[in-house]
Design a protein around this motif. Structure first.
Motif: not given
Length: 305
Positions: A5-11, A13-17, A163-167
Motif C-alpha cells: 500500500g501507499p502507506h508502506i511505500e511512504r515508510v 521512501a524514508s528507509l531506502d536511502p 518506525v510507525g506504520l500509520p493506517p
C-alpha cells in the motif's frame, strides 16, 4: 509477495536511502495497528537486505534470495513469534534465535531476524534481547513489530530505531477494496469497522464481518440480556492473557463502529431515539480509549440502548 500500500511505500521512501548506503539501523521497531501491514513491510526490508542485486526495500523481487524470503525459507532469515497455544514467546526461543544470529551468514549478505509481536516476549524475553539490541552481531539486523509499543520495556524502546506504520486513509482504503472486494459486509460498513487496516478488512470481508454486523444489530432489536449479548460479542476469541484483552478491545470497537453507523442510518430515516443512541455509542468509544474494560463498556451500552 503481499500487496504494497501507499502507506508502506511512504515508510520505505524514508528507509531506502539508509539501506542503499549501508546505514540502516541494526534494530528497527515497526509499530502499527493489527493488520496494517507490519509483516509485509518487514519482509520487504528483509528482501532488500538479503537480495543478491538490489539494495532497496523489496529487493529485486525475482532472484532466488527474494523468492525464499517471501516464503520465509531463506537460510539467513530467522522468524520468531508466539507459538500457537502459548501466552508468551518462550525465553528459550529467544536464546535459540540469538545463538543462530551469532553464526556466520550462510549466503554472505548478513542475517535478518523478524520478531513478530514483541509485546509477547514478556519481561524475561525482552531482557534477553537487550545486549544484542545494543551491540548487534556484525552483519545482523533485527526487525521487530508490535501493535502495543507502550507495553515494551523502556530499555528496549531506547535501543531500537522506531518506525510507525500509520493506517490507510479513507480514499486509499476505497482503492484497496475496489481491487480485492468488500465481501458480503458491504463497502461502507467495512470502511467504518476496518479503520484503515487492510489486513483487518480482508478478515472481515471473508465472513467475520457478517457476524460482527449481527452483533451490532442485536443492540437495536433487543431480546438478550446485557450479559448474554456481551458474551456473544466475544464468542470465539482465544489468545494469551494480554492478547485476549487486546482482542476484546478490538472486537468491541468493531461492534461499536457498526452500531454507530446503524444509529446514524436510523437518524437519517427519522427515528427520534437514534440521536441519543449515537451519543451513547460515541461515549462508549471514548470509554474504550480511556482504558475501561470492554465487557463493562458494552454492558453499559446495552443497558442504555
Amino acid at each position: 509477495m503481499r500487496w504494497v500500500g501507499p502507506h508502506i511505500e511512504r515508510v520505505e521512501a524514508s528507509l531506502d536511502p539508509l539501506l542503499a548506503e549501508g546505514r540502516l539501523p541494526h534494530a528497527l521497531l515497526i509499530s502499527g495497528a493489527p493488520g496494517v501491514g507490519k509483516r509485509s513491510l518487514t519482509l520487504r526490508i528483509a528482501r532488500g537486505l538479503l537480495c543478491s542485486s538490489a539494495r532497496r526495500s523489496g529487493g529485486c523481487g525475482s532472484c532466488g534470495s527474494c523468492r525464499r524470503v517471501d516464503v520465509a525459507e531463506h537460510p539467513d532469515l530467522h522468524v520468531l513469534k508466539r507459538p500457537a497455544g502459548k501466552t508468551r514467546i518462550p525465553v528459550a526461543d529467544v536464546r535459540e534465535l540469538l545463538e543462530a544470529l551469532s553464526r556466520s551468514s550462510l549466503e554472505g549478505r548478513g542475517r535478518v531476524a523478524l520478531l513478530s509481536g514483541v509485546e509477547d516476549l514478556g519481561t524475561e524475553g525482552q531482557n534477553a534481547l537487550l545486549k544484542t539490541l545494543e551491540e548487534p552481531f556484525p552483519g545482523t539486523w533485527l526487525l521487530l513489530t508490535t501493535s502495543r509499543p507502550e507495553t515494551l520495556l523502556d530499555t528496549v524502546r531506547s535501543r531500537v530505531h522506531r518506525v510507525g506504520l500509520p493506517p490507510l486513509g479513507e480514499e486509499e482504503m476505497r482503492q484497496f477494496l475496489s481491487q480485492v472486494g468488500s465481501g458480503e459486509l458491504g463497502l461502507e460498513d467495512l470502511l467504518a469497522v476496518a479503520e484503515g487496516s487492510p489486513g483487518r478488512a480482508l478478515e472481515l470481508s471473508a465472513g467475520e464481518g457478517l457476524a460482527t454486523l449481527e452483533q451490532a444489530e442485536g443492540l437495536f432489536v433487543g431480546g438478550m440480556t446485557e450479559q448474554a449479548w456481551t458474551r456473544r460479542v466475544f464468542e470465539g476469541l482465544a489468545s494469551g492473557e494480554e492478547g485476549l484483552r487486546q482482542a476484546k478491545k478490538m472486537r468491541a470497537r468493531e461492534v461499536l463502529a457498526l452500531s454507530l453507523r446503524l444509529a446514524r442510518q436510523r437518524g437519517v430515516a427519522g427515528e427520534d431515539r437514534a440521536w441519543s443512541q449515537i451519543e451513547i455509542v460515541l461515549q462508549a468509544l471514548r470509554d474504550l480509549d480511556l482504558g475501561l474494560a470492554p465487557e463493562q463498556v458494552l454492558q453499559a451500552v446495552h443497558r442504555q440502548m
